[in-house]
Scaffold this active site. Structure first.
Site, PDB file in Angstrom:
ATOM      1  N   GLU A 130      43.071  34.584  39.022  1.00  0.00           N
ATOM      2  CA  GLU A 130      42.712  34.056  40.335  1.00  0.00           C
ATOM      3  C   GLU A 130      43.797  33.134  40.893  1.00  0.00           C
ATOM      4  OE1 GLU A 130      38.947  31.743  40.712  1.00  0.00           O
ATOM      5  OE2 GLU A 130      38.182  33.517  41.741  1.00  0.00           O
TER       6      GLU A 130
ATOM      7  N   HIS B 274      41.836  48.818  16.331  1.00  0.00           N
ATOM      8  CA  HIS B 274      41.221  50.136  16.188  1.00  0.00           C
ATOM      9  C   HIS B 274      40.688  50.608  17.539  1.00  0.00           C
ATOM     10  CE1 HIS B 274      41.203  50.088  11.679  1.00  0.00           C
ATOM     11  NE2 HIS B 274      41.579  48.867  11.996  1.00  0.00           N
TER      12      HIS B 274
ATOM     13  N   LYS C 132      32.534  39.048  49.948  1.00  0.00           N
ATOM     14  CA  LYS C 132      31.408  38.211  50.386  1.00  0.00           C
ATOM     15  C   LYS C 132      31.057  38.499  51.840  1.00  0.00           C
ATOM     16  CE  LYS C 132      32.170  34.016  47.613  1.00  0.00           C
ATOM     17  NZ  LYS C 132      32.457  32.567  47.752  1.00  0.00           N
TER      18      LYS C 132
END
Lengths: 444, 444
Positions: free
Chosen positions: A285, A306, A420
């Site tokens: 961010e 793995h 938003k």
């Protein structure tokens, strides 16, 4: 006792010339932080927080934590992004990733309001059934959708369960010092409140009340956490290319400049999983803007050897790793002797797991170097509160310096607004009518 | 009811010309899978597993699961990589990411032996204290270090707690059909065993005994899981560019070819977190070789919109997203009305969380498209066993096709050996003396 940057596994990947070349840029970046004259400099409160935090509030946090620990079985932390990642990272780092299963007499701690999944809410309601609950709602504005709707649900739940009077004693709000409807409402309701500082953004807020209250409720020593951060502040306060924060910031920018596009944070203790998530938010961010920056990813070894291990060893050569090397383990376990030697591992009998784990790390560093992957190693003493406070501060300062080296404002997050705005429009928020029409045409 | 690939949010990013151009390559890749004549074709057992699985063993798995559910409080699954990711992904997807906290009368399920952290072992020993335990050790060879040492510890623990005779009834081993010391040892000890098939690699093994036993122990319906996989097998059995597996494989390779280097798997239900880890292993280990391939990463929205969301919106434009869109939620929760409207969200009162969550997804798809990020959407009906079986098969087949399009062997993992070899040397395994000397010089 501090964070050390070990450069051994960068040999052949980063030259002295590159370090020389970046030094003046790093110096300028460091100066922008220290002198508060870079972009976003009004958000530098975290820089001196370990020494100038509010002592009265700190005392209230400890008192509240004590009370919460006595009066509830389940403590719900309502927050999203920086309002929960730090505390969750700390509790798992200091206690265990399965803290809730082995907590002894400490309260269960759950983090809600960080998604809009109905199942998450529903699961937590099941957890709460028949138990005593306290909640801590954390939101600067009080209007962020995810925590706000969760707060509606759990406030209502508490008021139904205990009545409004008694529920008030169980609700703690961490929000703006003075402004905003959540602060106003809390005052009216009589909730105890704590402060999200004006000059500290979410991802830099773990050492404020935002992180400290939940961490203290889980039974961790927040004095030690701040003592570690303060020692870090003092150690890293002057510019030098040997300052660990400067070094880490410079090295990752050199690697970025030489074509690496992904930084993978690796560790060998599952307890660091959420710390990696916190780190991903901090760097992702702070730096992921203006069409540039390293992509922050994380792996947990040896399990991911793995899994993504194959890619790291042999895939596209656009990655480097930053490995957190914790010297002392919290626990001692040794390999038992097996008379049948089913697995052929009797040569390990009596060996300490921590020693084996450390050798797995060295083995991997060499293997990945041989595969063309540079590795920065960050050495940390142990999983104590002191060390974690040190590490939090180390990453925060490194990130600010790194962002300025990259040439971005490490303290804003303009890209978070886009979804938003669309979401409010699609949900029919008053005032978004035009935008709603436009979007509905697009999704048809 | 199946997995659908929605291409709407690729508009402007992938052209019809590119699809035409890759079609013959995709056709050839599909044919290599179907006709067993590509690299690694001896490992294609998963392709027909949903119809030709061993019915007797399947019956024994269900019987064993029933018995385990009756006789233990805690079920420990010992395995690493493909020997645990599938089962853990399934249990979280079908039940909850906090299954152990809300399991009701089902046993607690923990996964151990996937790291060398002493704290992980120590935490699980704490969980076990005073409870009845069963274990399932999963290892093809029986010699992989991480699960092998954990098996030593928990076998010893059970034998001390119950005596050798009674411990035998609580130990289940999933290993090679006939070869290997673990099989031999299990026969001698009288443990019930299940088979890791010879022609199925770890990351493709979730629908074999490897995944099915733990999934059944958690109370999930493994008949339905296999029914979903069988329907997927039938739906995806013929080549066409509209075959969802072909389409997904082709699209991600087109995006890779046009310069994208990271694929981010995104979902909006925290229950899919471990499924994302399973997916990362599947694609990362299958394709991350020969110095190429997409880097597989994952995010959980909306929480990570407040973290990596900034990077995705505005950072380096080297990414694309694959979004898992689950149509029906498992739970219904609505937003309560708040007379104070503290958060200004009363326009949402009475709205269903699932609907809000879905609008958050649409809002994000548009925002990320606008930010220059292509999105592939995979639509799935719900979080049922049937849908999950479908999805597992969809990803496995897509991955095999994708690997052949990329030009790699999607069934080997040569890069995993490098760290193992170094680790054995550093740990002083007999036979590694020369290599040990060499490494010790390097780490000095």
């Amino acid at each position: 006792m501090s964070v050390k940057v070990n450069e051994k596994y960068l040999e052949g990947f980063v030259s002295q010339e590159e370090i020389k070349k970046i030094a003046p840029i790093a110096k300028e970046a460091f100066s922008l932080v220290k002198n508060h004259n870079g972009a976003g400099s009004s958000m530098l409160g975290w820089l001196t927080l370990p020494e100038d935090y509010n002592r009265d509030e700190f005392y209230r946090i400890k008192k509240a934590a004590e009370k919460i620990r006595k009066t509830c079985d389940v403590f719900l932390v309502i927050g999203i992004g920086g309002s929960y990642l730090g505390a969750r990272a700390a509790i798992e780092f200091l206690k265990s990733p399965i803290y809730n299963s082995i907590r002894g007499n400490d309260p269960e701690v759950y983090f809600v309001g960080n998604s809009i999944s109905p199942s998450s809410i529903s699961d937590i309601l099941k957890v709460c059934d028949g138990k005593d609950i306290c909640i801590n709602a954390i939101s600067k504005s009080g209007t962020t959708t995810e925590p706000a709707v969760a707060f509606r649900i759990f406030r209502e739940y508490l008021e139904k369960k205990y009545g409004e009077e008694k529920a008030r004693e169980r609700i703690y709000v961490t929000t703006d010092r003075a402004k905003g409807k959540l602060k106003e409402f809390s005052t009216k309701k009589g909730y105890e409140t704590f402060v999200v500082p004006d000059d500290i953004g979410g991802r830099y807020s773990v050492l404020s009340a935002v992180g400290l209250l939940p961490i203290a409720v889980a039974g961790c020593d927040i004095d030690e956490l701040l003592r570690g951060a303060l020692d870090a502040k003092n150690e890293y306060s002057d510019f030098s290319m040997d300052n660990a924060c400067v070094k880490y910031a410079a090295l990752r920018n050199i690697l970025y400049g030489s074509g690496k596009s992904i930084e993978i944070l690796a560790s060998y203790e599952p307890a660091l999983q959420m710390l990696s998530e916190w780190w991903k938010q901090l760097f992702g961010e702070s730096e992921g803007k203006d069409k540039k920056s390293l992509f922050p990813a994380s792996v947990m070894f040896s399990t991911d050897l793995h899994s993504l291990g194959q890619y790291i060893q042999d895939g596209t050569r656009n990655i480097f790793e930053t490995v957190i090397d914790i010297k002392k383990s919290k626990d001692n376990v040794t390999v038992p002797y097996d008379q049948f030697d089913v697995d052929g591992l009797n040569f390990l009998s009596g060996n300490d797991f921590n020693d084996i784990n450390h050798k797995a790390m060295l083995a991997t560093l060499i293997a990945h170097n041989d595969g063309g992957v540079p590795n920065i190693v960050l050495e940390l003493e142990d999983r104590s509160e002191y060390s974690l406070g040190y590490l939090f501060y180390f990453f925060e300062l490194s990130c600010a310096i790194s962002g300025y080296i990259l040439g971005v404002n490490p303290f804003n997050q303009p890209g978070v607004e886009a979804y938003k705005k669309n979401m409010f429009a699609l949900l029919g928020k008053p005032g978004y009518e035009e935008h709603k029409k436009e979007l509905e045409t697009r999704i048809k």
